[in-house]
Structures are given as structure tokens and as C-alpha cells.
Design an enzyme around this catalytic site. Sequence first.
Site, PDB file in Angstrom:
ATOM      1  N   SER A 238       0.417  -4.580  -5.268  1.00  0.00           N
ATOM      2  CA  SER A 238      -1.465  -4.028  -5.683  1.00  0.00           C
ATOM      3  C   SER A 238      -1.471  -3.073  -5.214  1.00  0.00           C
ATOM      4  O   SER A 238      -1.249  -2.458  -3.987  1.00  0.00           O
ATOM      5  CB  SER A 238      -1.621  -5.508  -5.798  1.00  0.00           C
ATOM      6  OG  SER A 238      -2.737  -5.680  -4.918  1.00  0.00           O
ATOM      7  N   LYS A 239      -3.111  -2.786  -5.340  1.00  0.00           N
ATOM      8  CA  LYS A 239      -3.862  -1.859  -4.749  1.00  0.00           C
ATOM      9  C   LYS A 239      -3.553  -2.262  -3.490  1.00  0.00           C
ATOM     10  O   LYS A 239      -4.346  -1.062  -2.571  1.00  0.00           O
ATOM     11  CB  LYS A 239      -4.950  -1.754  -5.655  1.00  0.00           C
ATOM     12  CG  LYS A 239      -4.810  -0.327  -6.868  1.00  0.00           C
ATOM     13  CD  LYS A 239      -6.095  -0.602  -7.848  1.00  0.00           C
ATOM     14  CE  LYS A 239      -6.476   0.663  -8.757  1.00  0.00           C
ATOM     15  NZ  LYS A 239      -6.803  -0.086  -9.622  1.00  0.00           N
ATOM     16  N   ARG A 240      -4.021  -3.501  -2.379  1.00  0.00           N
ATOM     17  CA  ARG A 240      -4.362  -3.536  -1.748  1.00  0.00           C
ATOM     18  C   ARG A 240      -3.055  -2.693  -0.411  1.00  0.00           C
ATOM     19  O   ARG A 240      -2.946  -2.879   0.675  1.00  0.00           O
ATOM     20  CB  ARG A 240      -4.449  -4.442  -1.286  1.00  0.00           C
ATOM     21  CG  ARG A 240      -2.954  -5.558  -2.219  1.00  0.00           C
ATOM     22  CD  ARG A 240      -3.778  -7.408  -1.110  1.00  0.00           C
ATOM     23  NE  ARG A 240      -2.349  -8.178  -1.419  1.00  0.00           N
ATOM     24  CZ  ARG A 240      -1.635  -9.293  -2.244  1.00  0.00           C
ATOM     25  NH1 ARG A 240      -2.635  -8.311  -3.438  1.00  0.00           N
ATOM     26  NH2 ARG A 240      -0.730  -9.436  -2.700  1.00  0.00           N
ATOM     27  N   GLY A 242      -1.534  -0.566  -0.540  1.00  0.00           N
ATOM     28  CA  GLY A 242      -1.866   0.974  -0.669  1.00  0.00           C
ATOM     29  C   GLY A 242      -1.487   1.820  -1.502  1.00  0.00           C
ATOM     30  O   GLY A 242      -2.243   1.210  -2.932  1.00  0.00           O
TER      31      GLY A 242
END
Length: 469
Positions: A238-240, A242
Site C-alpha cells: 500500500s501507499k505506506r 512508499g
Amino acid sequence: MTVATRFAPSPTGYLHVGGARTALYSWLYTKNKGGKFVLRIEDTDIERSTQEAIDAILEGMQWLGLDWDDGPYYQTKRFDRYKELIQQLLDEGKAYKCFMPAAELDKIREEQMAKGEKPRYPGMWRDRTDHPEGQPFVIRFKNPLEGKVVINDHIRGTIEIANSELDDLIIQRSDGTPTYNFCVVVDDWDMGITHVVRGEDHINNTPRQINILEALGAPVPEYAHVSMILGDDGKKLSKRHGAVSVMQYRDDGYLPQALLNYLVRLGWSHGDQEIFSREEMIELFNLDAISPSASAFNTDKLIWLNQHYMKSLPASEVAEHLKWHFEQLNVDVNDGPSLEAVIAIQAERVKTLKELAEISQYFYQEYEEFDAGAAKKHLRPVAKEALQLVATKLAAVKEWDPENIQAAINGTAEELGVGMGKVGMPLRVAVTGSGNSPSLDVTLNLLKKQQIAQRIDKALKFIADRENN
């Protein structure tokens, strides 16, 4: 049989890493078999689909070099075709109108869940003909009540689902728009898709889609359901973690060749080989060699591949992508050394093209100020004599090449009776603005004599100002 695969993203966001890998696997299989690769934009979710997302998907595919043979098709432009076939199923008694209010269905599902049952539509309008006048309705597909669906999945082997596990799927909403699962079926049939490569999250859709295909008398494609990609921490990517959007990797300075090579190995392998050219991927790729296990994303491995490709690809190929990064910095590279020459001396020193552009700006434009730490350490009054003498010797060089440049620097150190560092470091800071660069002979060789003279003068002025303050 001509093999045909498709990549069919929903334009509700950017092209992400998981989607790019699915597209790559579909593309490679088609290229390996000499078939057709179709790009289809599944935009039936009208509220969430955006032109911005469509543009981002197309840009991502083009950047990766995953060229399509047919398309892009848009589902919203094919509604007449879907409605024609829905009417055909109604006429043949293979679909029916359901007038159950949504609130009533929600209540039934809540009761089913309270009893520990799987929530499902109970089929009460399946055979009714007492249709209320003027009331809203959806159209449902009459799923077979008996038997089973068998999927011979290229990745997961045989999957069997009993028809009793499936309820009657809505194929047209109450506003008259067709649903995703029906549109996919029609598109795959009309576009001659022989192999569907997609994420494992679609496994539940597959038996429903096969039943609809068979009800329409359409051929059933072969399926390959790819496992998800996990982050470095073992959780769903996911976006967490990177960058997840493909174009973010471009922005961060990765080469498309590196990202493709990395993605192909996230679930597929050929012995212990790690580096694959595009041609090797096409030649060796096989759907049956994809692992059913989830793959973990490893950023360090991607960086390693990126460094490999920056150094090993033809410099002209790397230069095309590097130029884009200079443009983001508003640096004009037309007045200066060739990008190929800069890549030759800088690629070993960085991890990404973004870094390469950032540390190479001094080849194309004047730096605004010296790096504070480097200037404090090396642009001191004691360096004045060395800078003045090396400036004179460099100005006298007739044949401008690394060998003669180095001879001028060496001559300065010898004449002053000092170590090379006493000449080289002040000169490096003067010419590049910082204390880090490739060896001075190759660095200065890419600059013009006049540039070097002006920058040494700038350093001497800095030293003079420092003495006076």
C-alpha cells in the site's frame, strides 16, 4: 488458435505495481505466443472513473513499453451491446427481472449472517411473472442450481465451485446500466480473449463469469490468477510502503527496464537468473511457471537492478530517461556535455536517475553557492596560491583531454611542494560547488576552459571575502 490476452484496469486511480505486473504477465504471454494484447478500460463505475486516471494508466503503460495491439476499448461506449445480450438472456429465460427492494434484501442478509449463513439473494423473483407495474427492478442472471464450475487455473491448478454456492448475480442495475461482471464476459467474448491473467481477488468472479459465458454460448477462456504483492513488512502493498503508482517510480528515478525486470521476478522465475532483457523475458516466460504464493516487494533489490541498468544499458537509452529528470529541475542540457558522457562518469556513484541529475547540474549551469561544509574546509586562504597556479596551468593546456588536465594538476602540486589533496580539493569545490565529484581529470574534461576559469575566480573571491570578514 491465436492467443489473445487483455489488461483491463478500472480508471479509478493510477496504474499501480500490482496492475503493472498483471499487464506485464499478460503482455509477455501474448508476445511469447505471437498473439494479440488488448487494452480495455473498465469504466462502468461512472462515479469513480476519471479522465485523469485513464491518462495515468495510458502513460504508465507507455513508459513501461507495454504496447497494445488492440484498443484501448472503453466499456461505457459498448452499453448498447451489453443491453442487447441482456435482452437475449431475458428472452431465453436465462435472466429475470427482480423487484425486491434493496432494504428488504439487506434485512434478509442480516438475518442470514445472524444465523451464521453466507449472505445471499434467496431467488424469490426467479420464476415469478406477477411483475408490478411501474416499479424499479434489477435484472439477475439465472445461475444453474445444480452441478459445479471447474476452473483449470494455470497458477492454482483445479478449482471447483458448486453452483449451489452462487446466487443469482445482478447483471443490470435499476438505472439500466450493466454491471461489471456482465460487461467483462461480453468483452472477453467479443475481443476473442483466450487467456485471462488477473489478480487472485477475481477468483470469486470467475465461476459466475464462466456460467454467463456458457449461457451465451460463448467460448470460455483459460484463467491464471496471480497472487498479491506484499510490502517489505509482509502486509499487503500500500501507499505506506512508499511508491505504489508506476509513475512514482519514474519520478523517483527508476528506469522502466529495471522496474519490469523486478516485477517479472515477483512470482515468476527461470532457474536462478536475476537479470532479464525484454527479449529474454518474452522468450522464457510461461504462465505455468508463476508461483501461487504471495511475493514480497523488496526495494533494495529494485535499487540494485536500477543501478545495474544505469551502468549496463547503452548510454543513449539511459540518456532519454535522464533528460526528463533534468527537465524537472529546469536544467537545459543542450549547452554542455552529452548526457551519455555524464552518465559514463556518474552512473557508478548514484542509485537513481533523479540523484544523477541532481549531482550533475554543474555541468550545465552555474551553481548558486558553494556547499557550506566543503567551502569551509577547502576554500581557505591557504588554498589561494594553489588555485591561482592551477588556473594558469589549465589555461595553458592546448589539447583538452583527461591526461593533459591531470598533468596540469600534478604540475601544480609538484611546483608548490604540496600533496595532491591541497590542490585537488579546493579545485573540486571551485569547479563543482561541492566536495564530491568523479576524478577531476574526467570532470574538468566535460567542462569548458572558460567555465573553469570563471569558477576558480568565484572561489578566489569567496576566499578573499572570507579573509576580509
